[in-house]
Write a protein that holds these residues in place. Structure first.
Motif, short mmCIF file in Angstrom:
data_model
loop_
_atom_site.label_atom_id
_atom_site.label_comp_id
_atom_site.label_asym_id
_atom_site.label_seq_id
_atom_site.Cartn_x
_atom_site.Cartn_y
_atom_site.Cartn_z
N ILE A 30 -12.75 36.93 -42.78
CA ILE A 30 -12.49 35.68 -42.07
C ILE A 30 -12.79 35.80 -40.58
O ILE A 30 -13.40 34.91 -39.99
CB ILE A 30 -11.02 35.23 -42.27
N TYR A 31 -12.33 36.88 -39.95
CA TYR A 31 -12.55 37.04 -38.52
C TYR A 31 -12.71 38.50 -38.15
O TYR A 31 -12.34 39.40 -38.90
CB TYR A 31 -11.42 36.41 -37.70
N GLU A 32 -13.26 38.70 -36.95
CA GLU A 32 -13.38 40.03 -36.35
C GLU A 32 -12.57 40.02 -35.07
O GLU A 32 -12.72 39.13 -34.23
CB GLU A 32 -14.85 40.33 -36.04
N ASN A 33 -11.69 40.98 -34.93
CA ASN A 33 -10.86 41.07 -33.73
C ASN A 33 -11.69 41.66 -32.59
O ASN A 33 -12.09 42.81 -32.65
CB ASN A 33 -9.63 41.94 -34.01
N VAL A 34 -11.96 40.84 -31.58
CA VAL A 34 -12.76 41.29 -30.44
C VAL A 34 -11.92 41.31 -29.15
O VAL A 34 -12.43 41.15 -28.06
CB VAL A 34 -14.02 40.40 -30.24
N THR A 35 -10.62 41.52 -29.31
CA THR A 35 -9.72 41.58 -28.17
C THR A 35 -10.06 42.80 -27.31
O THR A 35 -10.18 43.90 -27.84
CB THR A 35 -8.26 41.68 -28.65
N PRO A 36 -10.22 42.61 -26.01
CA PRO A 36 -10.54 43.76 -25.13
C PRO A 36 -9.41 44.78 -25.12
O PRO A 36 -8.23 44.42 -25.22
CB PRO A 36 -10.69 43.13 -23.74
N PRO A 37 -9.74 46.07 -25.01
CA PRO A 37 -8.71 47.12 -25.01
C PRO A 37 -7.68 46.98 -23.88
O PRO A 37 -6.54 47.39 -24.04
CB PRO A 37 -9.51 48.41 -24.83
N ASP A 38 -8.08 46.39 -22.74
CA ASP A 38 -7.13 46.26 -21.63
C ASP A 38 -5.96 45.35 -22.00
O ASP A 38 -4.86 45.49 -21.45
CB ASP A 38 -7.83 45.77 -20.36
N GLN A 39 -6.17 44.42 -22.92
CA GLN A 39 -5.07 43.55 -23.37
C GLN A 39 -4.02 44.35 -24.14
O GLN A 39 -2.83 44.13 -24.00
CB GLN A 39 -5.60 42.41 -24.24
N TYR A 40 -4.49 45.30 -24.95
CA TYR A 40 -3.55 46.16 -25.68
C TYR A 40 -2.82 47.11 -24.75
O TYR A 40 -1.65 47.43 -24.96
CB TYR A 40 -4.27 46.92 -26.79
N GLU A 41 -3.51 47.55 -23.69
CA GLU A 41 -2.85 48.38 -22.68
C GLU A 41 -1.76 47.58 -21.98
O GLU A 41 -0.68 48.10 -21.71
CB GLU A 41 -3.87 48.88 -21.66
N LEU A 42 -2.05 46.32 -21.69
CA LEU A 42 -1.07 45.43 -21.06
C LEU A 42 0.16 45.27 -21.96
O LEU A 42 1.29 45.31 -21.49
CB LEU A 42 -1.70 44.07 -20.78
N LEU A 43 -0.08 45.12 -23.26
CA LEU A 43 1.02 44.98 -24.22
C LEU A 43 1.88 46.24 -24.23
O LEU A 43 3.11 46.17 -24.21
CB LEU A 43 0.46 44.71 -25.62
#
Length: 147
Positions: free
Chosen positions: A80-93
């Motif tokens: 259905i989808y491909e997760n293209v979230t930048p790694p810096d967003q996960y670092e922020l989390l």
């Protein structure tokens, strides 16, 4: 195969939101954007578009691989989808997860276990070993009357 789907239905079908009404509310409140523009729940999305969903504090990005309006099982999500979230967003989390407990201002929120132990240690010695049964309140009243 459908080439277009409503954004609120797609977000629900892709299991990004638990219910379609929550997905529609997210669109109405400006937390969902396509190509940098916030969208209404009725906006049609196409295969290849990138949908950005802001779930505080992170903004997730998903590339649409299939315009689906029926909810699918979790195992079928890679279709259905491909997760293209930048790694810096996960670092922020991760940083907000860690700093939520370390940077708590003193005196705000519930006491920690360490705070509770310090409070217990502070109050306990004052009454430790004191015999309340032997203390007679009447003796103090007699002293006041004699003066």
């Amino acid at each position: 195969m459908n080439t277009e789907a409503r954004i609120d239905k797609w977000l629900w079908a892709a299991r990004i939101f638990k219910t379609r009404s929550i997905a529609a509310d997210a669109c109405k409140n400006g937390r969902v954007s396509v190509a940098g523009t916030t969208v209404k729940p009725s906006r049609m999305v196409k295969v290849g578009e990138v949908v950005c969903v802001r779930k505080s504090p992170v903004t997730y990005s998903f590339k649409i691989l299939k315009a689906q309006e029926q909810r699918v099982g979790a195992k079928l999500l890679p279709e259905i989808y491909e997760n293209v979230t930048p790694p810096d967003q996960y670092e922020l989390l991760e940083m907000t997860r860690i700093s939520g407990f370390v940077d708590r201002a003193r005196g705000t929120g519930r006491p920690t276990k360490k705070d509770r132990r310090q409070m217990d240690a502070f109050t306990a010695p004052a009454f430790e070993g004191f015999d309340f049964d032997s203390w007679d309140d009447d003796d103090d009243d007699d002293d006041d009357n004699e003066q």
